[in-house]
Design a protein around this motif. Structure first.
Motif, short mmCIF file in Angstrom:
data_model
loop_
_atom_site.label_atom_id
_atom_site.label_comp_id
_atom_site.label_asym_id
_atom_site.label_seq_id
_atom_site.Cartn_x
_atom_site.Cartn_y
_atom_site.Cartn_z
N ALA A 90 -10.62 -2.56 -9.78
CA ALA A 90 -10.05 -3.59 -8.91
C ALA A 90 -9.48 -3.01 -7.63
N GLY A 91 -9.49 -1.68 -7.50
CA GLY A 91 -9.01 -1.07 -6.27
C GLY A 91 -7.51 -0.89 -6.19
N VAL A 92 -6.82 -0.98 -7.33
CA VAL A 92 -5.38 -0.75 -7.33
C VAL A 92 -5.13 0.75 -7.42
N PRO A 93 -4.25 1.30 -6.57
CA PRO A 93 -4.02 2.76 -6.58
C PRO A 93 -3.52 3.24 -7.93
N HIS A 95 10.68 2.94 -10.90
CA HIS A 95 9.88 2.18 -11.87
C HIS A 95 10.17 0.70 -11.61
N VAL A 96 9.21 0.03 -10.99
CA VAL A 96 9.36 -1.40 -10.66
C VAL A 96 8.25 -2.17 -11.36
N GLU A 97 8.62 -3.22 -12.05
CA GLU A 97 7.64 -3.99 -12.83
C GLU A 97 7.68 -5.46 -12.44
N SER A 127 8.93 6.66 -2.33
CA SER A 127 9.89 6.47 -1.25
C SER A 127 9.27 5.89 0.01
N ARG A 128 7.92 5.99 0.13
CA ARG A 128 7.25 5.43 1.30
C ARG A 128 6.89 3.96 1.11
N GLY A 129 7.19 3.42 -0.06
CA GLY A 129 6.88 2.02 -0.32
C GLY A 129 5.51 1.79 -0.92
N GLU A 130 4.78 2.87 -1.20
CA GLU A 130 3.48 2.72 -1.86
C GLU A 130 3.69 2.56 -3.37
N PHE A 131 2.84 1.77 -3.99
CA PHE A 131 2.98 1.58 -5.43
C PHE A 131 1.69 1.95 -6.15
N PHE A 132 1.87 2.45 -7.38
CA PHE A 132 0.75 2.89 -8.21
C PHE A 132 0.85 2.20 -9.56
N PHE A 133 -0.26 1.69 -10.03
CA PHE A 133 -0.30 1.02 -11.33
C PHE A 133 -0.02 2.03 -12.45
#
Length: 653
Positions: free
Chosen positions: A130-133, A212-214, A284-290
């Motif tokens: 799905a292209g999620v990092p 850890h954000v859900e 810290s850069r605001g990028e999120f990873f699954f």
């Protein structure tokens, strides 16, 4: 053919989540059914149910994880639906499928969705498509040590081993270097097999300083799916969440929308139904990873309920019965801030080892606006070594984060537990810490501030010992003359005609010993009224909870409930014989592996025995080099806290 209306719900779980689910079920007019092991026959969730079914056994594998017994319990009780809670079989596709095949309603997603997302490896593969990092890692089928060694070398240490079939920190190990990989992998596989019945693992890069954000998602059977904002669960120990809050501090509306929409796409891609959580690492850069998707209700769902005003269990029940979601995405509320802490029976000063015993004292904080306690125990209940050590959760809501934080501190101050060690004081230090107050959150919070959060024990002050002695004497058994408080015969101070009116007490608390002398003829600044010890000092009056339970006195002092006992120094000295060089069990548990034999030489740090308690493994290691002199345990045996397991003789003795 339509199903008959839902009237009876079985909860295939225990503890606080079983009590919480039954609370909503009863409010909706449903009959509730509890299942319990032999150990849990008189547990709170059993007592609160309308119907209870005994599964027998003690270990989870013989009770809460036995699908056939659970289905038989549903049939015998007349339940039309089963709620799995969390943990145990909540993310087991086979269980969901068996419920559906039995013609019952499963209050969770379809088995196909659990298959797709319940496995961390399968979920990551789906997200990659799905292209999620994704965080770099290995999620393949091969499970041999060499495969994991090659993958870890390619990813780069440190790496994180994770059970593909579960969560909650079970079967999860951080590996700092290649020399640690074999032992960590074997231990993680055993924990995963014990907790989830599936030993498969994945490995990924251990990301430093992540948050850890859900995202809480919810879908119905009509194709509707929405996200109910987010939660920050960064503060963890042993990869298990300790503090959760909603919304995530500092998250912009744009970030919330991007993560929420990604979570909804993931749920829709697998035909998801019901409550689920998509977990991300946020850098810290605001990028999120699954990270993973949990196909169940989460432990921390109350903070979402607090900021939305919704009852997620009620939504689960209605969606499972075919009703559509009652609101659209634009109508999802977000009001104020909520923080939750998990209350565990464990010893933070001893590497958070689980604690067992009887809850001699259990007092929850007072109810009120913005205050919620979800618990699964009451005073007098026992905490066994067979299950997770979580006793309950404290949830505070406020108009803003600071109000919620201060309210939670007040709740922690009011809570009192005696007879079993807990993490209450540790939780209070977290919530009171300046960095937490400033919302400086990441998964390294506890290790970074360990000295402040887990301070070295300090000697108790003289004022404490004086208060303990007064409370101990004043709480002695009933007076002889209850009708005349001024009579000398009504005193418990030890006054005897013609003899000095002094009383000497030998007291112990937290491995400290003190001898305190009290003079009955001298006025005391401390008075015990009921369970409150009132202390007057320089015109300032302070109240301390003081509860006597037989010999022990439980005295609250500076936010902690201390256990004070009277000791006989002579008898203690006579009984002070022990096994020299004996290594003891740190808690009640089951011996999983014995790795040495009598006469075997071992190096310092060598693994000798593996003990399983509260679904986690704990290694007994050699504190120094030596020779195994004797073994007092065998694999499969249950042992008590303090039992000598191995006798180790120092080399050269």
């Amino acid at each position: 053919m339509s199903r008959p209306p839902l009237t009876t719900l079985l909860v295939a779980n225990r503890g606080e989540i079983a009590c919480r689910v039954m609370r909503t079920a009863k409010a909706l007019g449903l009959t509730t059914v509890a299942v319990h092991s032999a150990v849990d026959r008189n547990a709170r969730h059993s007592r609160e149910a309308d119907i209870r079914v005994d599964l027998g056994g003690a270990k989870a594998a013989d009770s809460y994880l036995d699908v056939d017994k659970l289905l038989a319990a549903a049939k015998a009780s007349g339940a039309q639906a089963i709620h799995p809670g969390y943990g145990f079989l909540s993310e087991n596709a086979g269980f969901a499928r068996a419920i559906e095949e039995a013609g019952l309603i499963f209050l969770g997603p379809p088995a196909s969705a659990i298959d797709a997302m319940g496995s961390k490896s399968a979920a990551k593969a789906l997200m990659e498509t799905a292209g999620v990092p994704l965080v770099p890692g290995y999620h393949g089928q091969a499970q041999d040590l060499e495969t994991f060694r090659e993958a870890s070398a390619r990813i780069g240490y440190p790496v994180l081993l994770k059970a593909t079939a579960g969560g909650g920190g079970k079967g999860m190990k951080v590996v700092e270097r290649e020399s640690e990989l074999a032992e960590a992998l074997a231990s993680a596989q055993r924990e995963a097999q014990s907790s989830f019945g599936d030993s498969r693992m994945l490995v990924e890069k251990y990301v430093l300083k992540p948050r850890h954000v859900e995202i809480q998602v919810f879908a119905d059977q009509h194709g509707n799916c929405l996200y109910l904002n987010e939660r920050d669960c960064s503060i963890q120990r042993r990869h298990q969440k300790v503090v959760e809050e909603a919304p995530a501090p500092g998250l912009s509306p744009g970030q919330r929308r991007a993560m929420g929409e990604a979570a909804v796409r993931a749920a829709q891609a697998i035909g998801y139904v019901g409550a689920g959580t998509v977990e991300f690492l946020l850098d810290s850069r605001g990028e999120f990873f699954f990270m993973e998707m949990n196909t169940r209700l989460q432990v921390e769902h109350p903070v979402t309920e607090a900021i939305t005003g919704l009852d997620l269990v009620a939504w689960q029940i209605r969606v499972a019965c075919g009703e559509p979601l009652p609101i659209t995405q634009d109508q999802v509320p977000l009001k104020g801030h909520a923080i939750e802490v998990r209350l565990y029976a464990e010893d933070p000063s001893n590497d958070f080892l689980p604690a067992t015993g009887s809850l001699q004292v259990y007092r929850e904080s007072a109810p009120g606006p913005g205050r919620r306690v979800d618990s699964g125990v009451e005073e007098g209940d026992s905490v066994s070594p067979f299950y997770d050590p979580m006793l309950g959760k404290l949830i505070a809501w406020g108009e803003d984060r600071e109000q919620a934080r201060l309210r939670l501190l007040s709740m922690l101050d009011e809570f009192a537990i005696g007879g079993v060690k807990t993490n209450i004081a540790f939780l209070r230090r977290i919530i009171a810490h300046p960095a937490f107050a400033e919302a400086e959150l990441d998964t390294g919070f506890i290790p970074r501030y360990q000295e402040q959060l887990l301070p070295a024990p300090q000697p108790l002050p003289g004022a404490f010992w004086q208060a303990a002695a007064e409370a101990y004497i004043q709480s002695e058994p009933a007076r002889i003359r209850n009708d005349d408080r001024h009579s000398p015969w009504s005193s418990t101070q030890g006054l005897r005609a013609g003899l000095p009116s002094n009383v000497s007490l030998h007291l112990c608390c937290n491995d400290e010993r003190q001898m305190i002398s009290l003079n009955a003829s001298s006025p005391s600044t401390l008075q015990l009224q009921g369970e409150q010890l009132i202390r007057d000092e320089d015109g300032i009056r302070r109240n301390h909870l003081a509860i006597r339970r037989g010999d022990p006195l439980y005295l609250q002092w500076q936010g902690e409930l201390h256990t004070v006992s009277r000791v006989d120094p002579i008898a203690e000295a006579e009984a002070s014989h022990s096994h020299q060089g004996g290594l003891t069990a740190p808690m009640n548990g089951s011996i999983v592996r014995v790795l040495v034999e009598v006469g075997q030489p071992v190096e310092a740090g060598a693994q000798l025995v593996v003990l399983e308690a509260m679904k986690m493994e704990h290694s007994i290691r050699a504190p120094h080099a030596g020779v195994i002199k004797a073994l007092y345990c065998q694999e499969g045996e249950m042992v008590s806290e303090g039992s000598v397991l191995v006798e180790l003789e120092e080399a050269g003795e």
